[in-house]
Design an enzyme around this catalytic site. Structure first.
Site, PDB file in Angstrom:
ATOM      1  N   ARG A   1     -12.386 -14.330  -2.794  1.00  0.00           N
ATOM      2  CA  ARG A   1     -11.749 -15.147  -1.835  1.00  0.00           C
ATOM      3  C   ARG A   1     -11.992 -15.819  -0.400  1.00  0.00           C
ATOM      4  O   ARG A   1     -11.455 -16.576  -0.035  1.00  0.00           O
ATOM      5  CB  ARG A   1     -10.341 -14.191  -1.276  1.00  0.00           C
ATOM      6  CG  ARG A   1      -9.145 -14.345  -0.664  1.00  0.00           C
ATOM      7  CD  ARG A   1      -8.249 -12.926  -0.586  1.00  0.00           C
ATOM      8  NE  ARG A   1      -7.758 -12.344  -1.442  1.00  0.00           N
ATOM      9  CZ  ARG A   1      -6.505 -11.712  -1.370  1.00  0.00           C
ATOM     10  NH1 ARG A   1      -6.772 -10.525  -0.336  1.00  0.00           N
ATOM     11  NH2 ARG A   1      -5.905 -10.858  -2.350  1.00  0.00           N
TER      12      ARG A   1
ATOM     13  N   GLY B   1      -6.030  -4.048  -8.154  1.00  0.00           N
ATOM     14  CA  GLY B   1      -6.498  -3.265  -7.699  1.00  0.00           C
ATOM     15  C   GLY B   1      -6.293  -2.179  -7.511  1.00  0.00           C
ATOM     16  O   GLY B   1      -6.705  -1.207  -7.302  1.00  0.00           O
TER      17      GLY B   1
ATOM     18  N   LYS C   1     -12.448  -9.182  -4.196  1.00  0.00           N
ATOM     19  CA  LYS C   1     -10.734  -9.442  -4.199  1.00  0.00           C
ATOM     20  C   LYS C   1     -10.143  -9.994  -5.475  1.00  0.00           C
ATOM     21  O   LYS C   1     -10.712 -10.229  -6.611  1.00  0.00           O
ATOM     22  CB  LYS C   1     -10.151  -9.766  -2.821  1.00  0.00           C
ATOM     23  CG  LYS C   1      -9.978  -9.218  -1.465  1.00  0.00           C
ATOM     24  CD  LYS C   1      -9.762  -7.919  -1.814  1.00  0.00           C
ATOM     25  CE  LYS C   1     -10.237  -7.155  -0.618  1.00  0.00           C
ATOM     26  NZ  LYS C   1     -10.162  -5.275  -0.350  1.00  0.00           N
TER      27      LYS C   1
ATOM     28  N   SER D   1       0.861  -1.062   0.192  1.00  0.00           N
ATOM     29  CA  SER D   1       0.050   0.051  -0.169  1.00  0.00           C
ATOM     30  C   SER D   1       0.798   1.555  -0.029  1.00  0.00           C
ATOM     31  O   SER D   1       0.962   2.605  -1.059  1.00  0.00           O
ATOM     32  CB  SER D   1      -1.163  -0.195   1.328  1.00  0.00           C
ATOM     33  OG  SER D   1      -1.694  -0.961   1.431  1.00  0.00           O
TER      34      SER D   1
ATOM     35  N   SER E   1     -13.316   0.825   2.117  1.00  0.00           N
ATOM     36  CA  SER E   1     -12.614   0.751   0.692  1.00  0.00           C
ATOM     37  C   SER E   1     -11.399   1.800   1.805  1.00  0.00           C
ATOM     38  O   SER E   1     -12.098   2.810   0.457  1.00  0.00           O
ATOM     39  CB  SER E   1     -13.302   0.489   0.170  1.00  0.00           C
ATOM     40  OG  SER E   1     -11.923   0.042  -1.298  1.00  0.00           O
TER      41      SER E   1
ATOM     42  N   ASP F   1      -6.832  -8.432   4.180  1.00  0.00           N
ATOM     43  CA  ASP F   1      -6.190  -8.933   3.216  1.00  0.00           C
ATOM     44  C   ASP F   1      -5.112  -9.989   4.004  1.00  0.00           C
ATOM     45  O   ASP F   1      -4.672 -11.153   3.495  1.00  0.00           O
ATOM     46  CB  ASP F   1      -4.356  -8.596   3.332  1.00  0.00           C
ATOM     47  CG  ASP F   1      -5.285  -7.538   1.221  1.00  0.00           C
ATOM     48  OD1 ASP F   1      -6.454  -7.211   1.027  1.00  0.00           O
ATOM     49  OD2 ASP F   1      -4.820  -6.623   1.781  1.00  0.00           O
TER      50      ASP F   1
END
Ligand code: S3P
Length: 447
Positions: free
Chosen positions: A361, A103, A357, A31, A177, A330
């Protein structure tokens, strides 16, 4: 690159063997790495980055920044120099921007492009082409950008025209998000006035922290019980900055859980980012009985980090509340593996976002466990894993182009009775290049 170059499919098998032992620094945070490149490209002057994650996802973002007019140069291992073009200064790219499997790269750059008077085409691999983009395009349209062309359902490939006169707006994100929030803040940089994003559950705040680090004015206030209201003052002159990227807690999760599960293990993972919006897995593992000790705690570039000492431990099943999901979004595949080896049932609630994802997932995690003899059940958006303290293994796991399913399955294989094989370990390179080598150095049997 794996995603773009038809590289061969690489199955891989993990077997139970020696305890894991030693010190291993996992690669830089994904990130932070994307954001450092993007903010560097939007600042005027030279930003120097150290410890950048050199995985395929981030390399695709670097390439996109070049295509949009920034100068991006690798000066050493993990060392990068970005000469930015200024807020709203991107130039129209000559061809489509290819984000491969990512993404985050795609959605954040959509935001940055939305604030520029240019058009760009966004594309990615088969996994990214299936993922929802309207969640980002809707608020960006309210800010003045518009979609020229998109595949069915508002999916990639998408041609986006940025706003000539971007408008600051107030927007409530429909799902928690960080990607939606970040896309809006990056577009809001070019808008006159204050762009406000309200989220009912706080998502990772790296964009806010790094924007401040680059000199922008960003306010973050509590909203309701778990939410935040984030306000950015538009049209700042971003000052180039140096960014030292800490180790990625989402990558550290794999050797961490492997050490908890493999008897006799003792592993030290230095420099791991401890931003509380990323450490839900550690909180959960501790509730399950794991002893994870923090040493060498320090701060750098607005983010906190610590070394984690992890030893083999018996675990027990717990209930994971839905409010924790954003802080460990995650990490559910690897938590599900830990839960399989715990005594008792672990119930993970509120996993709706896992369905969109890199793969579905939620389904892929359940399937990974099921083919390895573990009792698992999906009901609605919840996942229940009935742990028995050990797992049979012996399965062939379909990774569905998902790096985290591949790594979680291989960790399962390091502790299960029979070897576990993944159909394709190639996608691991999107987020954790060197995963196999690092796990082997700690003593893991991967081949
Ligand atoms: C990310 C945000 C999360 C996460 C992804 C990285 C980011 O996605 O799953 O791996 O860097 O902003 P969402 O914000 O869509 O939940």
């Amino acid at each position: 690159m794996h995603v773009n170059s038809n590289s061969p499919i690489t199955p891989m098998t993990a077997r139970r063997g020696r305890p894991l032992a030693g010190r291993a620094r996992v690669p830089g945070d994904k990130s932070i790495s994307h954001r450092a490149l993007i903010l560097g490209a939007l600042a005027v002057g030279t930003t120097r980055i150290t410890g950048l994650l050199e995985g395929e996802d981030v390399l695709n973002t670097a390439q996109a920044m070049r295509a949009l007019g920034a100068r991006v140069e690798r000066t050493g291992v993990g060392a990068w120099r970005v000469d930015g073009v200024g807020v709203a200064g991107f130039a129209a790219p000559a061809g489509p921007l290819d984000f491969g499997n990512s993404g985050t790269g795609c959605r954040l750059v959509m935001g940055a492009v939305a604030g520029c008077p240019i058009s760009a085409t966004f594309d990615g691999d088969a996994s990214l082409r299936k993922r929802p983009m309207r969640r980002v395009l809707d608020p960006l349209a309210l800010m003045g950008a518009h979609v020229i062309d998109a595949a069915e359902g508002g999916r990639l490939p998408i041609s986006l025209a940025g706003a000539r006169d971007p408008m600051p707006i107030l927007y409530r994100t429909p799902v928690p998000s960080a990607q939606i929030k970040s896309a809006m803040l990056l577009a809001g940089l070019a808008a006159p006035g204050v762009t406000t994003v309200i989220e009912t559950e706080a998502s990772r705040d790296h964009t806010e922290l790094m924007l401040r680090h680059f000199g922008a004015e960003v306010k973050s206030e509590p909203e309701g019980i778990h939410g935040r209201r984030i306000s950015l003052t538009g049209q700042p002159e971003l000052a180039p900055s140096n960014v030292a990227v800490p180790a990625d807690p989402s990558s550290a999760a794999f050797p961490m859980v492997a050490a908890l599960l493999a008897p006799g293990s003792d592993v030290f993972l230095p420099d791991v980012m401890t931003n509380p919006l990323r450490t839900g897995l550690i909180a959960t593992l501790r509730e399950m009985g794991a002893v994870i000790v923090e040493e060498e705690v320090r701060h750098d570039g607005g983010e906190a980090m610590a070394g984690f000492r992890v030893r083999h431990c018996a675990l027990r099943g717990v209930e994971v509340p839905p409010q924790r999901a954003p802080a460990m979004i995650d990490e559910y595949p690897i938590l599900a593996v830990a839960a399989a080896f715990a005594e008792g049932t672990t119930v993970m609630r509120g996993l709706k976002e896992l369905r969109v994802k890199e793969s579905d997932r939620l389904a892929a995690t359940a399937e990974m466990l099921r083919v390895n003899g573990i009792d698992v059940e999906i009901s609605g958006d919840d996942l229940a894993v009935r742990g028995r303290g050990h797992a049979a293994g012996g399965g062939l796991v379909a990774t569905h182009m998902d790096h985290r399913i591949a790594m979680a399955a291989l960790v399962l294989g390091l502790a299960a009775e029979k070897p576990v094989t993944v159909d394709d370990a190639g996608f691991i390179a999107t987020s954790f290049p060197g995963f196999v080598e690092l796990m082997r150095r700690l003593g893991g049997d991967l081949a």
